[in-house]
Design a protein around this motif. Structure first.
Motif, PDB file in Angstrom:
ATOM      1  N   THR A 118       0.860  -1.179   0.000  1.00 13.36           N
ATOM      2  CA  THR A 118       0.000   0.000   0.000  1.00 13.36           C
ATOM      3  C   THR A 118       0.901   1.235   0.000  1.00 13.36           C
ATOM      4  O   THR A 118       1.792   1.346   0.849  1.00 13.36           O
ATOM      5  CB  THR A 118      -0.902   0.025   1.245  1.00 13.36           C
ATOM      6  OG1 THR A 118      -1.733  -1.148   1.228  1.00 13.36           O
ATOM      7  CG2 THR A 118      -1.772   1.273   1.270  1.00 13.36           C
ATOM      8  N   VAL A 119       0.680   2.117  -0.957  1.00 15.21           N
ATOM      9  CA  VAL A 119       1.571   3.263  -1.134  1.00 15.21           C
ATOM     10  C   VAL A 119       0.947   4.520  -0.533  1.00 15.21           C
ATOM     11  O   VAL A 119      -0.204   4.853  -0.836  1.00 15.21           O
ATOM     12  CB  VAL A 119       1.881   3.494  -2.631  1.00 15.21           C
ATOM     13  CG1 VAL A 119       2.756   4.731  -2.822  1.00 15.21           C
ATOM     14  CG2 VAL A 119       2.567   2.263  -3.215  1.00 15.21           C
ATOM     15  N   VAL A 120       1.721   5.182   0.310  1.00 12.95           N
ATOM     16  CA  VAL A 120       1.281   6.434   0.915  1.00 12.95           C
ATOM     17  C   VAL A 120       2.212   7.548   0.434  1.00 12.95           C
ATOM     18  O   VAL A 120       3.421   7.512   0.695  1.00 12.95           O
ATOM     19  CB  VAL A 120       1.315   6.360   2.453  1.00 12.95           C
ATOM     20  CG1 VAL A 120       0.931   7.723   3.052  1.00 12.95           C
ATOM     21  CG2 VAL A 120       0.386   5.271   2.954  1.00 12.95           C
ATOM     22  N   ARG A 170      12.405   9.072  -2.502  1.00 15.02           N
ATOM     23  CA  ARG A 170      12.934   8.367  -1.342  1.00 15.02           C
ATOM     24  C   ARG A 170      11.775   7.831  -0.515  1.00 15.02           C
ATOM     25  O   ARG A 170      10.794   8.545  -0.294  1.00 15.02           O
ATOM     26  CB  ARG A 170      13.831   9.295  -0.519  1.00 15.02           C
ATOM     27  CG  ARG A 170      15.067   9.746  -1.300  1.00 15.02           C
ATOM     28  CD  ARG A 170      15.888  10.762  -0.550  1.00 15.02           C
ATOM     29  NE  ARG A 170      17.029  11.192  -1.341  1.00 15.02           N
ATOM     30  CZ  ARG A 170      17.839  12.196  -1.019  1.00 15.02           C
ATOM     31  NH1 ARG A 170      17.636  12.859   0.115  1.00 15.02           N
ATOM     32  NH2 ARG A 170      18.839  12.521  -1.808  1.00 15.02           N
ATOM     33  N   PHE A 171      11.897   6.582  -0.073  1.00 18.46           N
ATOM     34  CA  PHE A 171      10.787   5.925   0.617  1.00 18.46           C
ATOM     35  C   PHE A 171      11.292   4.927   1.640  1.00 18.46           C
ATOM     36  O   PHE A 171      12.455   4.513   1.624  1.00 18.46           O
ATOM     37  CB  PHE A 171       9.883   5.220  -0.391  1.00 18.46           C
ATOM     38  CG  PHE A 171      10.551   4.070  -1.102  1.00 18.46           C
ATOM     39  CD1 PHE A 171      10.452   2.777  -0.603  1.00 18.46           C
ATOM     40  CD2 PHE A 171      11.282   4.271  -2.266  1.00 18.46           C
ATOM     41  CE1 PHE A 171      11.077   1.696  -1.240  1.00 18.46           C
ATOM     42  CE2 PHE A 171      11.908   3.207  -2.913  1.00 18.46           C
ATOM     43  CZ  PHE A 171      11.805   1.926  -2.399  1.00 18.46           C
ATOM     44  N   SER A 172      10.398   4.538   2.529  1.00 16.33           N
ATOM     45  CA  SER A 172      10.677   3.463   3.473  1.00 16.33           C
ATOM     46  C   SER A 172       9.476   2.527   3.486  1.00 16.33           C
ATOM     47  O   SER A 172       8.378   2.891   3.039  1.00 16.33           O
ATOM     48  CB  SER A 172      10.946   4.022   4.874  1.00 16.33           C
ATOM     49  OG  SER A 172       9.812   4.736   5.346  1.00 16.33           O
ATOM     50  N   VAL A 173       9.681   1.320   4.002  1.00 16.97           N
ATOM     51  CA  VAL A 173       8.629   0.309   4.018  1.00 16.97           C
ATOM     52  C   VAL A 173       8.541  -0.309   5.408  1.00 16.97           C
ATOM     53  O   VAL A 173       9.544  -0.758   5.967  1.00 16.97           O
ATOM     54  CB  VAL A 173       8.881  -0.800   2.976  1.00 16.97           C
ATOM     55  CG1 VAL A 173       7.757  -1.825   3.011  1.00 16.97           C
ATOM     56  CG2 VAL A 173       9.018  -0.209   1.581  1.00 16.97           C
ATOM     57  N   ALA A 174       7.339  -0.323   5.953  1.00 14.31           N
ATOM     58  CA  ALA A 174       7.081  -0.990   7.224  1.00 14.31           C
ATOM     59  C   ALA A 174       5.915  -1.945   7.017  1.00 14.31           C
ATOM     60  O   ALA A 174       4.790  -1.521   6.738  1.00 14.31           O
ATOM     61  CB  ALA A 174       6.749   0.028   8.319  1.00 14.31           C
ATOM     62  N   GLY A 175       6.194  -3.231   7.130  1.00 12.33           N
ATOM     63  CA  GLY A 175       5.146  -4.213   6.858  1.00 12.33           C
ATOM     64  C   GLY A 175       4.753  -4.175   5.393  1.00 12.33           C
ATOM     65  O   GLY A 175       5.580  -4.374   4.504  1.00 12.33           O
ATOM     66  N   THR A 176       3.489  -3.901   5.126  1.00 10.21           N
ATOM     67  CA  THR A 176       3.005  -3.838   3.745  1.00 10.21           C
ATOM     68  C   THR A 176       2.690  -2.406   3.320  1.00 10.21           C
ATOM     69  O   THR A 176       2.008  -2.197   2.323  1.00 10.21           O
ATOM     70  CB  THR A 176       1.741  -4.700   3.582  1.00 10.21           C
ATOM     71  OG1 THR A 176       0.720  -4.213   4.468  1.00 10.21           O
ATOM     72  CG2 THR A 176       2.031  -6.159   3.876  1.00 10.21           C
ATOM     73  N   VAL A 177       3.202  -1.440   4.074  1.00  8.47           N
ATOM     74  CA  VAL A 177       2.938  -0.030   3.757  1.00  8.47           C
ATOM     75  C   VAL A 177       4.235   0.662   3.354  1.00  8.47           C
ATOM     76  O   VAL A 177       5.219   0.666   4.094  1.00  8.47           O
ATOM     77  CB  VAL A 177       2.312   0.712   4.959  1.00  8.47           C
ATOM     78  CG1 VAL A 177       2.090   2.191   4.621  1.00  8.47           C
ATOM     79  CG2 VAL A 177       0.993   0.066   5.348  1.00  8.47           C
ATOM     80  N   LEU A 178       4.238   1.213   2.172  1.00 12.71           N
ATOM     81  CA  LEU A 178       5.369   2.000   1.676  1.00 12.71           C
ATOM     82  C   LEU A 178       5.011   3.467   1.794  1.00 12.71           C
ATOM     83  O   LEU A 178       3.967   3.906   1.294  1.00 12.71           O
ATOM     84  CB  LEU A 178       5.682   1.643   0.228  1.00 12.71           C
ATOM     85  CG  LEU A 178       6.856   2.365  -0.440  1.00 12.71           C
ATOM     86  CD1 LEU A 178       7.482   1.486  -1.518  1.00 12.71           C
ATOM     87  CD2 LEU A 178       6.461   3.709  -1.044  1.00 12.71           C
ATOM     88  N   THR A 179       5.869   4.228   2.442  1.00  7.76           N
ATOM     89  CA  THR A 179       5.637   5.658   2.627  1.00  7.76           C
ATOM     90  C   THR A 179       6.731   6.457   1.932  1.00  7.76           C
ATOM     91  O   THR A 179       7.927   6.221   2.170  1.00  7.76           O
ATOM     92  CB  THR A 179       5.618   6.025   4.123  1.00  7.76           C
ATOM     93  OG1 THR A 179       4.609   5.265   4.776  1.00  7.76           O
ATOM     94  CG2 THR A 179       5.317   7.510   4.312  1.00  7.76           C
ATOM     95  N   VAL A 180       6.328   7.347   1.064  1.00 11.41           N
ATOM     96  CA  VAL A 180       7.283   8.222   0.399  1.00 11.41           C
ATOM     97  C   VAL A 180       7.716   9.300   1.377  1.00 11.41           C
ATOM     98  O   VAL A 180       6.888   9.999   1.966  1.00 11.41           O
ATOM     99  CB  VAL A 180       6.668   8.851  -0.872  1.00 11.41           C
ATOM    100  CG1 VAL A 180       7.630   9.864  -1.495  1.00 11.41           C
ATOM    101  CG2 VAL A 180       6.337   7.753  -1.898  1.00 11.41           C
ATOM    102  N   ARG A 181       9.016   9.415   1.570  1.00  9.65           N
ATOM    103  CA  ARG A 181       9.566  10.356   2.537  1.00  9.65           C
ATOM    104  C   ARG A 181       9.977  11.679   1.910  1.00  9.65           C
ATOM    105  O   ARG A 181       9.918  12.732   2.541  1.00  9.65           O
ATOM    106  CB  ARG A 181      10.776   9.729   3.237  1.00  9.65           C
ATOM    107  CG  ARG A 181      10.474   8.449   3.995  1.00  9.65           C
ATOM    108  CD  ARG A 181       9.488   8.685   5.116  1.00  9.65           C
ATOM    109  NE  ARG A 181       9.200   7.470   5.860  1.00  9.65           N
ATOM    110  CZ  ARG A 181       8.280   7.410   6.805  1.00  9.65           C
ATOM    111  NH1 ARG A 181       7.554   8.472   7.111  1.00  9.65           N
ATOM    112  NH2 ARG A 181       8.056   6.264   7.433  1.00  9.65           N
TER     113      ARG A 181
END
Length: 229
Positions: A164-166, A213-224
């Motif tokens: 899931t992309v945030v 630039r992004f990070s991933v925790a579990g199934t959630v990817l967050t664009v930083r």
């Protein structure tokens, strides 16, 4: 007697990826990705693509030009298997092959006849780095190229969106509107190496001239961060 088959680069891809990180692992996974095939000067003859507009998809035969090595290994470690299981190189689509040749099926949007570049092929779903040399282009033939009952070996599970992309609205505003869905689709495929799972790590790649630039925790990817050119 060893035979040598000289090949010519007939075209190059123009895509949104300046390096292989972030490129979908197979063609056709992100249909929103737009690219174009630009012929080399010697091949900019409109007659060479006459009739191609009647096909919905084409095959691109190209070179892994960023993965050329002097030696080869009979086994490789496919990302699909976590990067820690070895399989025969000819049972994979690894770029590290005796001959660094790639094969991609892409959707042909249209053939454009231009004054300066000759015929340009506009395609979707390409998995090629910008500037990739193309050796040949062939039409995709549904009755011969499609095999609904085919068995996919260790890659039988369909590759698809896994995250899931945030993207915070302020960052999304930095992305041209016509490229937002393509970027989201690329990120949802999880561009990280399969053997990496560090929620504190920040990854980055270049897309359409932007540093994402992004990070991933579990199934959630967050664009930083998105650094626009």
């Amino acid at each position: 007697m060893e035979q040598v088959f000289p090949m010519q680069v007939v075209a190059r891809i123009r895509s949104d990826f300046s390096s292989k990180f972030g490129v979908p692992r197979q063609s056709g996974l992100v249909d929103d990705l737009e690219a174009s095939v630009v012929f080399e000067p010697a091949f900019r003859n409109p007659d060479a693509v006459r009739g191609l507009e009647g096909f919905s998809h084409i095959w691109l035969i190209w070179a892994f030009h960023q993965a050329v090595r002097d030696t080869w290994s009979p086994t490789v470690r496919p990302p699909r298997l976590g990067g820690n299981v070895r399989m025969g190189v000819f049972a994979t689509r690894s770029p590290f092959r005796p001959n660094p040749i790639g094969l991609s099926s892409v959707r042909l949007e249209r053939v454009e006849l231009t004054a300066d570049l000759g015929p340009v092929l506009h395609v979707r779903g390409a998995d090629l780095v910008d500037g990739t040399p193309i050796f040949d282009i062939k039409p995709y033939i549904p009755y011969g190229d499609s095999h609904p009952d085919a068995v996919g070996g260790f890659a039988s599970a369909p590759a698809g969106e896994t995250l899931t992309v945030v993207i915070p609205p302020a960052l999304l505003e930095k992305v041209p509107e016509h490229r937002r869905e393509a970027l989201r689709g690329v990120l949802a495929q999880d561009p990280r190496p399969h053997y990496q799972d560090d929620p504190d790590r920040v990854y980055g790649f270049t897309f359409a001239g932007m540093e994402v630039r992004f990070s991933v925790a579990g199934t959630v990817l967050t664009v930083r961060e998105i650094i626009a050119p």
